[in-house]
Design a protein around this motif. Structure first.
Motif, PDB file in Angstrom:
ATOM      1  N   ILE A   6       0.876  -1.098  -0.153  1.00 13.45           N
ATOM      2  CA  ILE A   6       0.151  -0.041  -0.087  1.00 13.45           C
ATOM      3  C   ILE A   6       1.003   1.234  -0.040  1.00 13.45           C
ATOM      4  O   ILE A   6       0.438   2.196  -0.638  1.00 13.45           O
ATOM      5  N   GLY A   7       2.029   1.125   0.709  1.00 13.18           N
ATOM      6  CA  GLY A   7       2.954   2.235   0.744  1.00 13.18           C
ATOM      7  C   GLY A   7       3.452   3.010  -0.380  1.00 13.18           C
ATOM      8  O   GLY A   7       3.366   3.895  -1.057  1.00 13.18           O
ATOM      9  N   LEU A  28      -4.625  15.300   4.135  1.00 18.90           N
ATOM     10  CA  LEU A  28      -5.330  14.099   4.952  1.00 18.90           C
ATOM     11  C   LEU A  28      -5.279  14.671   6.496  1.00 18.90           C
ATOM     12  O   LEU A  28      -5.418  13.890   7.169  1.00 18.90           O
ATOM     13  N   TYR A  29      -4.733  15.793   6.783  1.00 19.73           N
ATOM     14  CA  TYR A  29      -4.540  16.171   8.276  1.00 19.73           C
ATOM     15  C   TYR A  29      -3.710  15.361   8.929  1.00 19.73           C
ATOM     16  O   TYR A  29      -4.016  14.982   9.990  1.00 19.73           O
ATOM     17  N   VAL A  30      -2.500  14.814   8.434  1.00 25.92           N
ATOM     18  CA  VAL A  30      -1.554  14.020   9.198  1.00 25.92           C
ATOM     19  C   VAL A  30      -0.270  14.645   8.847  1.00 25.92           C
ATOM     20  O   VAL A  30      -0.247  15.751   8.274  1.00 25.92           O
ATOM     21  N   SER A  31       0.559  14.055   9.638  1.00 26.86           N
ATOM     22  CA  SER A  31       2.011  14.770   9.692  1.00 26.86           C
ATOM     23  C   SER A  31       2.749  14.230   8.266  1.00 26.86           C
ATOM     24  O   SER A  31       2.519  13.362   7.693  1.00 26.86           O
ATOM     25  N   ASN A  32       3.805  15.044   8.048  1.00 27.04           N
ATOM     26  CA  ASN A  32       4.708  14.433   6.838  1.00 27.04           C
ATOM     27  C   ASN A  32       5.362  13.277   7.162  1.00 27.04           C
ATOM     28  O   ASN A  32       5.541  12.298   6.572  1.00 27.04           O
ATOM     29  N   ASN A  33       5.721  12.935   8.551  1.00 22.66           N
ATOM     30  CA  ASN A  33       6.396  11.766   9.062  1.00 22.66           C
ATOM     31  C   ASN A  33       5.373  10.545   8.629  1.00 22.66           C
ATOM     32  O   ASN A  33       5.741   9.389   8.511  1.00 22.66           O
ATOM     33  N   THR A  34       4.073  10.841   9.009  1.00 23.95           N
ATOM     34  CA  THR A  34       3.178   9.899   8.944  1.00 23.95           C
ATOM     35  C   THR A  34       3.138   9.362   7.330  1.00 23.95           C
ATOM     36  O   THR A  34       3.201   7.967   7.074  1.00 23.95           O
ATOM     37  N   VAL A  35       3.014  10.194   6.570  1.00 29.06           N
ATOM     38  CA  VAL A  35       2.967   9.798   5.177  1.00 29.06           C
ATOM     39  C   VAL A  35       4.306   9.058   4.786  1.00 29.06           C
ATOM     40  O   VAL A  35       4.168   7.902   3.970  1.00 29.06           O
ATOM     41  N   SER A  36       5.314   9.439   5.133  1.00 32.91           N
ATOM     42  CA  SER A  36       6.572   8.933   5.084  1.00 32.91           C
ATOM     43  C   SER A  36       6.841   7.496   5.629  1.00 32.91           C
ATOM     44  O   SER A  36       7.245   6.692   4.692  1.00 32.91           O
ATOM     45  N   GLU A  39       4.685   5.253   3.159  1.00 34.42           N
ATOM     46  CA  GLU A  39       5.624   4.984   2.115  1.00 34.42           C
ATOM     47  C   GLU A  39       6.560   3.833   2.325  1.00 34.42           C
ATOM     48  O   GLU A  39       6.857   3.345   1.439  1.00 34.42           O
ATOM     49  N   ARG A  40       7.148   4.116   3.358  1.00 26.72           N
ATOM     50  CA  ARG A  40       8.392   3.281   3.754  1.00 26.72           C
ATOM     51  C   ARG A  40       7.881   1.819   4.246  1.00 26.72           C
ATOM     52  O   ARG A  40       8.662   0.984   4.438  1.00 26.72           O
ATOM     53  N   GLY A  41       6.402   1.766   4.482  1.00 25.67           N
ATOM     54  CA  GLY A  41       6.293   0.432   4.875  1.00 25.67           C
ATOM     55  C   GLY A  41       6.245  -0.027   6.391  1.00 25.67           C
ATOM     56  O   GLY A  41       6.111  -0.849   7.072  1.00 25.67           O
ATOM     57  N   ARG A  42       6.678   1.363   7.016  1.00 24.78           N
ATOM     58  CA  ARG A  42       6.781   1.239   8.602  1.00 24.78           C
ATOM     59  C   ARG A  42       5.491   0.963   9.373  1.00 24.78           C
ATOM     60  O   ARG A  42       5.223   0.308  10.331  1.00 24.78           O
ATOM     61  N   THR A  43       4.288   1.759   8.859  1.00 25.28           N
ATOM     62  CA  THR A  43       3.062   1.939   9.371  1.00 25.28           C
ATOM     63  C   THR A  43       1.976   1.872   8.094  1.00 25.28           C
ATOM     64  O   THR A  43       2.478   1.846   7.081  1.00 25.28           O
ATOM     65  N   GLN A  44       0.793   1.626   8.327  1.00 31.41           N
ATOM     66  CA  GLN A  44      -0.312   1.590   7.382  1.00 31.41           C
ATOM     67  C   GLN A  44      -1.389   2.636   7.806  1.00 31.41           C
ATOM     68  O   GLN A  44      -1.654   2.776   9.029  1.00 31.41           O
ATOM     69  N   ILE A  47      -8.243   2.728   7.988  1.00 28.50           N
ATOM     70  CA  ILE A  47      -9.164   2.716   6.714  1.00 28.50           C
ATOM     71  C   ILE A  47     -10.057   3.916   6.458  1.00 28.50           C
ATOM     72  O   ILE A  47     -10.145   4.274   5.363  1.00 28.50           O
ATOM     73  N   THR A  48     -10.071   5.050   7.327  1.00 22.95           N
ATOM     74  CA  THR A  48     -10.597   6.255   7.152  1.00 22.95           C
ATOM     75  C   THR A  48      -9.862   7.150   6.363  1.00 22.95           C
ATOM     76  O   THR A  48     -10.133   7.741   5.262  1.00 22.95           O
ATOM     77  N   ILE A  49      -8.559   7.018   6.313  1.00 28.02           N
ATOM     78  CA  ILE A  49      -7.548   7.669   5.535  1.00 28.02           C
ATOM     79  C   ILE A  49      -7.232   7.024   4.190  1.00 28.02           C
ATOM     80  O   ILE A  49      -7.341   7.860   3.387  1.00 28.02           O
ATOM     81  N   ILE A  50      -7.646   5.709   4.050  1.00 28.43           N
ATOM     82  CA  ILE A  50      -7.489   5.010   2.865  1.00 28.43           C
ATOM     83  C   ILE A  50      -8.664   5.464   1.969  1.00 28.43           C
ATOM     84  O   ILE A  50      -8.648   5.822   0.846  1.00 28.43           O
ATOM     85  N   VAL A  51     -10.049   5.504   2.600  1.00 25.78           N
ATOM     86  CA  VAL A  51     -11.141   6.009   1.865  1.00 25.78           C
ATOM     87  C   VAL A  51     -10.833   7.668   1.509  1.00 25.78           C
ATOM     88  O   VAL A  51     -11.116   7.746   0.158  1.00 25.78           O
TER      89      VAL A  51
END
Length: 72
Positions: A6-7, A28-36, A39-44, A47-51
């Motif tokens: 998904i990342g 998405l009202y999240v931090s840059n670190n969250t997006v990073s 994308e790096r596969g550290r977290t996912q 579902i609300t963000i995915i939508v």
């Protein structure tokens, strides 16, 4: 390149739309670190963000979740 995670698909969509991680984070009202981390596969994203991403990028949930190439 086959996008197995998904990342990888989030990164692909972000770059395809000429967006920085910061720009996507702001939408998405999240931090840059969250997006990073996604994308790096550290977290996912949850579902609300995915939508929200599917709606924003105009792709199906199936594409984001499992990689099926189907756009709306």
């Amino acid at each position: 390149m086959q996008m197995k995670t998904i990342g990888q698909r989030i990164r692909h969509l972000r770059l395809k739309n000429s967006m920085t991680q910061e720009a996507l984070a702001n939408i998405l009202y999240v931090s840059n670190n969250t997006v990073s981390s996604w994308e790096r596969g550290r977290t996912q994203p949850d579902i609300t963000i995915i939508v929200q991403m599917a709606n924003f990028f105009r792709v199906s949930l199936n594409f984001l979740l499992i990689g099926e190439n189907f756009t709306l």
